[in-house]
Design a protein around this motif. Structure first.
Motif, PDB file in Angstrom:
ATOM      1  N   VAL A   1      48.714  42.942  38.181  1.00 35.23           N
ATOM      2  CA  VAL A   1      48.019  44.289  37.903  1.00 35.23           C
ATOM      3  C   VAL A   1      46.791  44.487  38.791  1.00 35.23           C
ATOM      4  O   VAL A   1      46.584  45.547  39.472  1.00 35.23           O
ATOM      5  N   THR A   2      46.111  43.157  39.051  1.00 35.66           N
ATOM      6  CA  THR A   2      45.031  43.456  39.933  1.00 35.66           C
ATOM      7  C   THR A   2      45.322  43.957  41.514  1.00 35.66           C
ATOM      8  O   THR A   2      44.515  44.776  42.014  1.00 35.66           O
TER       9      THR A   2
ATOM     10  N   ARG B   1      37.822  37.155  33.212  1.00 35.98           N
ATOM     11  CA  ARG B   1      37.577  37.932  34.255  1.00 35.98           C
ATOM     12  C   ARG B   1      38.184  39.328  34.394  1.00 35.98           C
ATOM     13  O   ARG B   1      37.544  40.248  34.752  1.00 35.98           O
ATOM     14  N   GLY B   2      39.457  39.447  33.971  1.00 37.79           N
ATOM     15  CA  GLY B   2      40.111  40.763  34.142  1.00 37.79           C
ATOM     16  C   GLY B   2      39.389  41.769  33.334  1.00 37.79           C
ATOM     17  O   GLY B   2      39.063  42.904  33.771  1.00 37.79           O
TER      18      GLY B   2
ATOM     19  N   ASP C   1      39.971  44.997  35.577  1.00 38.48           N
ATOM     20  CA  ASP C   1      41.570  44.882  35.543  1.00 38.48           C
ATOM     21  C   ASP C   1      42.404  44.658  34.467  1.00 38.48           C
ATOM     22  O   ASP C   1      43.544  44.928  34.419  1.00 38.48           O
ATOM     23  N   LEU C   2      41.834  44.488  33.342  1.00 37.08           N
ATOM     24  CA  LEU C   2      42.249  44.527  31.979  1.00 37.08           C
ATOM     25  C   LEU C   2      41.365  45.622  31.338  1.00 37.08           C
ATOM     26  O   LEU C   2      40.088  45.458  31.579  1.00 37.08           O
ATOM     27  N   GLN C   3      41.943  46.645  30.868  1.00 36.02           N
ATOM     28  CA  GLN C   3      41.023  47.804  30.197  1.00 36.02           C
ATOM     29  C   GLN C   3      40.891  47.656  28.744  1.00 36.02           C
ATOM     30  O   GLN C   3      39.643  48.359  28.375  1.00 36.02           O
ATOM     31  N   VAL C   4      41.970  47.169  28.039  1.00 34.32           N
ATOM     32  CA  VAL C   4      41.819  47.371  26.628  1.00 34.32           C
ATOM     33  C   VAL C   4      42.117  45.765  26.046  1.00 34.32           C
ATOM     34  O   VAL C   4      42.856  45.275  26.634  1.00 34.32           O
ATOM     35  N   VAL C   5      41.570  45.730  24.739  1.00 32.57           N
ATOM     36  CA  VAL C   5      41.897  44.510  23.991  1.00 32.57           C
ATOM     37  C   VAL C   5      42.493  45.202  22.704  1.00 32.57           C
ATOM     38  O   VAL C   5      41.656  45.936  22.171  1.00 32.57           O
ATOM     39  N   ALA C   6      43.646  44.871  22.471  1.00 34.62           N
ATOM     40  CA  ALA C   6      44.457  45.202  21.305  1.00 34.62           C
ATOM     41  C   ALA C   6      44.687  43.665  20.520  1.00 34.62           C
ATOM     42  O   ALA C   6      44.487  42.787  21.034  1.00 34.62           O
TER      43      ALA C   6
ATOM     44  N   ASP D   1      37.669  40.482  42.619  1.00 40.48           N
ATOM     45  CA  ASP D   1      39.052  39.849  42.016  1.00 40.48           C
ATOM     46  C   ASP D   1      38.849  38.539  41.561  1.00 40.48           C
ATOM     47  O   ASP D   1      39.693  37.888  40.525  1.00 40.48           O
ATOM     48  N   THR D   2      37.948  37.840  41.988  1.00 41.18           N
ATOM     49  CA  THR D   2      37.604  36.461  41.490  1.00 41.18           C
ATOM     50  C   THR D   2      36.501  36.432  40.539  1.00 41.18           C
ATOM     51  O   THR D   2      36.277  35.400  39.866  1.00 41.18           O
TER      52      THR D   2
END
Lengths: 467, 467, 467, 467
Positions: free
Chosen positions: A255-256, A308-309, A314-319, B260-261
């Motif tokens: 994804v990153t 980190r994401g 780089d991660l937009q959502v927590v479900a 990214d890190t």
């Protein structure tokens, strides 16, 4: 009916302000500085005044990934829309988006109507639906267009579960193209099911039947591969894509890398992938079955990558991927054969709190908490304006949150309909004091005061997160 | 004095809402839904009512990189704090952060006081200062601690300009360590000046004296290298770092890789790196001098990378590096020797508009426009709460922005004190109708109605963008 | 004098063949199949027959990085050209390339002549010189051209040791440009000395004086940074570059990334970075001083990266950086101040064996062993044709190697002039039985039978490894 | 029969030496220095003396990817084993490895026997077989073990061509596991056929039937995806993998990334991907059909990546994928429907020459030419020792190559059985003067002097390229 919330700290994705909130009926109508002369006027006309001293006033959480009553492996997820949405409310979540399922051979419409019927009149909070597309063919592709126009603007496909939900790459590509035209968003379960099924067969043939083999037969490499593939197919189709329940460092790397080129690749993770590890599945006896979900819980080294994401978007959502099964009678179906353990964990109740713990631990910022748990989920799935923020005109889905309260998670005290908790005995900091759904108080100081059927169906817009 | 702005669309980094804005004196005190009964009350008590129909109501822009009156190469930047802040206001910018300069051999305090004196009583809008640290030694390091406590919370160092502002890696490292302790933020001019100086000497020795050699002697590889190095030094020191005026794809790649890190590496770019290319410097005759700045304008292939970086937040801020020199008498100092051309472009006036054009062109989203031009600049440099948003309690720095107006950029019509425009004749869409600084109207329908000295010095907090 | 080696397995970088080797005087003249009728003829005319049954017949090793008699920190490396080349021979190395040193302020010529004088008539095996350039200026740049024509075709520069060997980036760039024109190769000591010096001062100021602080003040990040920078400068100059004694994963990553784009970036590592870790420096008392070298030994997680780099040719060469100091009287100079410990380890004797152990352990292949220890070193530094292979016309620098012998490394038995071994007590597999330098047997069954002064100076060609 | 080749320059993967070569019967028995006294003895006993003055003496080329007589799309590749191996010989190739095909539903054995029968007694040069596995099931997996023991040590699978050769990921994974146990090597056609088939259907439905749509429906993204996937499956299985006919920058990036972590991922490219572009397919009329192969020829920007991969060994092998069809009567089958054009290009004759042109152009080195065209192909597929080098004991497969001759490629003069050339009219430098297969001259000064049936079947070892 007019409500004023005073003395609180309003936290949205963008702002942290000391402000009073004025609610008229179901809607937030104003935010005002406590120091101004406004408060007096507001208080004088208020039917109800809520003192939020020392509390956060936050938009209600939005859980975009739940599976109430889902039929799976010969049983059903143990939370109904009634019990599940109630549990969600307890935890400060005021909207869920559940998955309607198309059974192979039937129409999307038929599946959707089934789920409409299940939820109708049952929910404590508002709800919407994504559509699981089991068959990709000319008929279902055409139906996708209609559904988008009706507010079902997202469609889940599977690279796992051959013979059940699995779509071929060609089918996935066609579905992506279709959303490229109709503005829908494809959500992907990204694990290479074709290989996983071989590993499962081989493990069982070797007599490796314990719960831990669930994890060992779904290695993170295969999630990384499928995530990369899904993103490349989306690139070839020229459409955005959304990866559900991302759990593996390799998948996040895919994804990153895509985002670093500007591709519209999105992903959600879940609290279980932020806090729990594969050690759960390895617990003695059959205890490990309590921790069986897909993708599986990962070795500890994956967890910092997930945080980190979240930090760098780089991660937009927590479900939650809430899909609860009781240990007794349900998880037990897999005794002697891990592949028969119903996949899924209870989680809808504690997402907001577990993420707030991340704030306490310094892993994410305060506003980021709201962004990943409410604001971006709303935008990603076409609910923004009404949901995901506290602003004039938005629905009064509001949580009065005590950031200093401490609570102990336990099956004894939680409200989800499962006989165990993955976090049994964990003590965390933060708790919802009061939860309001469209201006109506649903939870008050730990007591459910809402009503079955208060929750309304949400007809969603197309994705509002592009650009 | 009470003001109400009605009928507008309030755009912040997080929300786009139809809301009335109530201002009491210098401060926003409330936002209210137009549909509610609130408006009537507000209007009845208002001293002034502004109708923002068809307009955006946005927080005033924050330009964190200006150089008013900067002495450079034997001349001074042609905008004073008076003319420069006025031009800024015309363009919808209500806060600047300028750079006070420590001359080698003198104290930070001395440099800062000089700049305080220059700005005091001159500015049309609010202003703050970063401190350029020319010497890194025990004395200046200690002074940095004091300055942070006084609201000068950011410090610029240079990897370019040996013999002038240049610091060695060891000095940079010490400065980074110092900010690691005092909470300040190091801002880096990241070009490898040691190598550039060799290239300049060689070019001049070959008789390559035209403006275009300014660009050819500062290749993007050397910005990429320095950016990577700065980030690694920050990593070794365990501190955040902020790269100023990033212009090159290689430099962006270094920032992206670090982020990214999860490293706290930040960067700003400028409108000139989003719109202009090295072709400017190659214009016939000495015309190219108008486009000489450092880092230089880059070949066209770099530009999409900059927009990409803005979209996915590998670039967090857009500032102008406003450092204007007239062509006549100033840029002309470099005739026959490009290295004597004063480095810098005029820009403070058009940042908001050029970025809005990016919204019109579909390169960034509407909220993102405010985020990179106001909200994040405020947070990055410790102004949030007061600046960068429109919320109860925030300063009433507000722009009524017409998103459909068209304007033509030209030296004939701009208000910066330069005899040329880099965008001469460009037609763009969007324009500030009215600009308010702490509740006072400064620009009204294209006319300056502010007052010299209205702008106040801003004592800044530490960086609010971490976590 | 004619020699025939029969019954052995000839191993070169490319081939593993059962072949007899015919040597006439100093030169290999033929390789022949044992099964053919050739052997008889050869044997009948032979002055000497060597039976290599069960042995490898390999080209003599080439160690391109030694520092015999180097003055460092007020003492001299403890091996002279006589003792050092003898030790090398024992270990199957038949060529060294040592570093002549230009002292700041003097000419390259003066330094080179000094080193010529030191080695002349002393060496047991052939030797060449690289030139360390302490000052980069017009004079030394011009001298570089002359030296290339005289067979000194490689030049070492330092990014470490400010005030001693350190060159600025601008100076490095000029030297790179010069080699771009004269065909020489720049070798780089890549550590950010400017920052390291700050860390050393700070450590000593805190009273951290033990040997382990040598490692802690030279973190791998700073080697990674400098390696990246060196490669970018070479890219800007358009020349190849060779990184010496690469030890850190970050540095390897920089080389790998450059090579992935096709840039001619090369690097060597050393046995100590393949086998030893920073735990050596942390030994109790002052024992850690035995393991002090620069770059320092790294934490264990770096080691697999080095082996990986060797496997996939991101590392092309293994040399020793042999720079021995006795513990007594030399290493002890740094008691109470780690920065005074002479930097360097003994190693010239065991490189071939330690790499063969890598073959035994399955970390590299058999032919790769010869490639990294003989063939590529020869090509990289202009000795191929004569050195680095066994082929008609090549020098008869040949080792009869017993791949099954076991030996225990120890200061009691090694032949380097140091009172300790970094590998004390290690048992490894493989040993040179017989070593021949230009047809003359130098080592025979563990006994030195060579002669001081047999070794000749090697005038080298330009790099033969490009393309 | 004894042959001596004198005065030539022997070029192998490792060495470039002036040496005489002595051949006894089918085998090289010695290499000798011309200056030694050896030559006289050799000449006196020689039956034949070949003067190679001004010529390279190189190992015969090995083309590991040919499809003689392959049934495809209702026709057969136009070269038989007789005509194809003869053409190969003309071009300096002395070994081919062709693909035996398992038709779905039949045994591997049956397919193999069919191909054995086709080649037996027909070939001008030596040949081996890979096995194409059409069905992966318990039966074929078991057969794979047997085949490895019989010298068929490599197995090709397809991610393209659903319904024909296509294997699912699960099947590929099982085959990889099987080779992990039996030491075979999986060769992968890596294009995402499932998506490609959709694109083809869509293109045809839009009336896009011209040859150029062959390329447009097989975008490089889909080769990159499949290559990445294949490598990940091999990683999960813990086995090496070999990608055939790699053509796309994205695919090379996937191989490079894997190799940078040390994974045993290998790949071949073909001359057509080094020299030809997608413009061929876009030629007017139906002319483009001459350039239709899979993967398709790529846009020009991909080509430098292929050369880069060859230089830094991310591509290890160059083969031809020789699969010729005449334009008349064969390619014409696809008129009006590009998907019916038989896929494949003629190429077996000119690989060595086209790669030598790369040497002339400075794109690869002289030894590297032999490495990618003979030495590594031999090692990769278990022929080393006998094939791929010139050393005592190796087969006398030798080419006397004139590096200065110029030739013009044309269907008028080539010897492959096709009525067109993809390189019609190209003038290149270098040509085989004489070609020897196991000591027998097959081509002499442009004339075929070999014999049908001279070529023998090669029972291959397992991969010799690991470590």
């Amino acid at each position: 009916m007019t409500t004023v919330i005073i003395n609180g700290t309003v936290v949205t994705a963008a702002d942290v302000v000391e402000a009073d909130v004025l609610i008229d009926g179901e809607t937030v109508v104003a935010l005002g500085s406590p120091a101004s002369g406004m408060r007096e006027t507001w208080l004088s006309g208020a039917d109800r005044v809520i003192d939020a001293s020392g509390r956060y006033v936050i938009p209600g959480g939005i859980d975009v990934h739940t599976h109430m009553e889902l039929p799976f492996g010969g049983t059903n997820a143990s939370d109904t829309f009634e019990t599940g949405t109630r549990a969600a409310a307890w935890g400060g979540t005021t909207t869920i988006i559940d998955f309607a399922v198309q059974t192979k051979g039937q129409t999307l419409r038929h599946g959707l109507d089934t789920w409409f019927a299940r939820a109708e009149g049952e929910c404590a909070i508002d709800y919407g639906f994504h559509m699981i597309v089991g068959d990709v063919n000319d008929g279902t592709l055409k139906e996708m267009d209609q559904l988008v126009d009706e507010g079902i603007t997202s469609f889940k496909l599977f690279m796992a579960y051959p013979g059940v939900f699995y779509s071929t790459d060609g089918e996935i590509f066609r579905a992506l193209q279709q959303t490229g035209n109709n503005g829908g968003l494809v959500m992907m379960h990204a694990e290479n099911g074709s290989v996983i099924d071989q590993l499962v067969v081989q493990a069982l043939a070797r007599g490796n039947t314990d719960p831990k083999y669930h994890g060992l037969t779904r290695p993170s490499t295969l999630e990384g591969e499928a995530t990369h593939r899904a993103i490349q197919l989306a690139k070839a189709a020229g459409t955005p894509i959304y990866i559900v329940h991302l759990s593996a460092a390799e998948a996040l790397a895919a994804v990153t890398a895509a985002r670093d080129t500007g591709q519209n690749a999105f992903a959600e993770t879940c609290p279980q992938y932020l806090y729990l590890t594969d050690e759960g599945m390895a617990r003695p006896g059959f205890e490990g079955a309590k921790f069986v979900c897909s993708p599986p819980l990962r070795p500890e080294e994956h967890l910092p990558h997930m945080w980190r994401g979240l930090r760098t978007n780089d991660l937009q959502v927590v479900a939650t991927d809430h899909c609860p099964f009781c240990f007794k009678g349900q998880k037990e179906l897999g005794q002697g054969d891990f592949s028969k353990i119903p996949n899924g964990l209870p989680g809808v109740e504690h997402r907001m709190d577990l993420l707030h713990q991340g704030v306490v631990d310094g892993k994410i910022g305060l506003r980021r908490w709201i962004e990943i748990a409410a604001a971006t989920p709303a935008r990603m799935f076409g609910l923004y304006g009404k949901k995901g923020t506290i602003a004039p005109g938005s629905d009064a889905d509001i949580v009065i949150y005590d950031p200093t309260a401490r609570q102990t998670l336990s099956a004894d005290t939680h409200h989800m309909n499962t006989d165990y908790s993955c976090y049994e005995g964990w003590e965390i900091q933060g708790r919802s004091d009061m939860v309001m759904s469209r201006g109506r108080v649903v939870i008050d100081d730990g007591a459910y005061v809402g009503a079955k059927g208060h929750g309304s169906y949400l007809r969603r817009e197309r994705c509002q997160y592009l650009l």
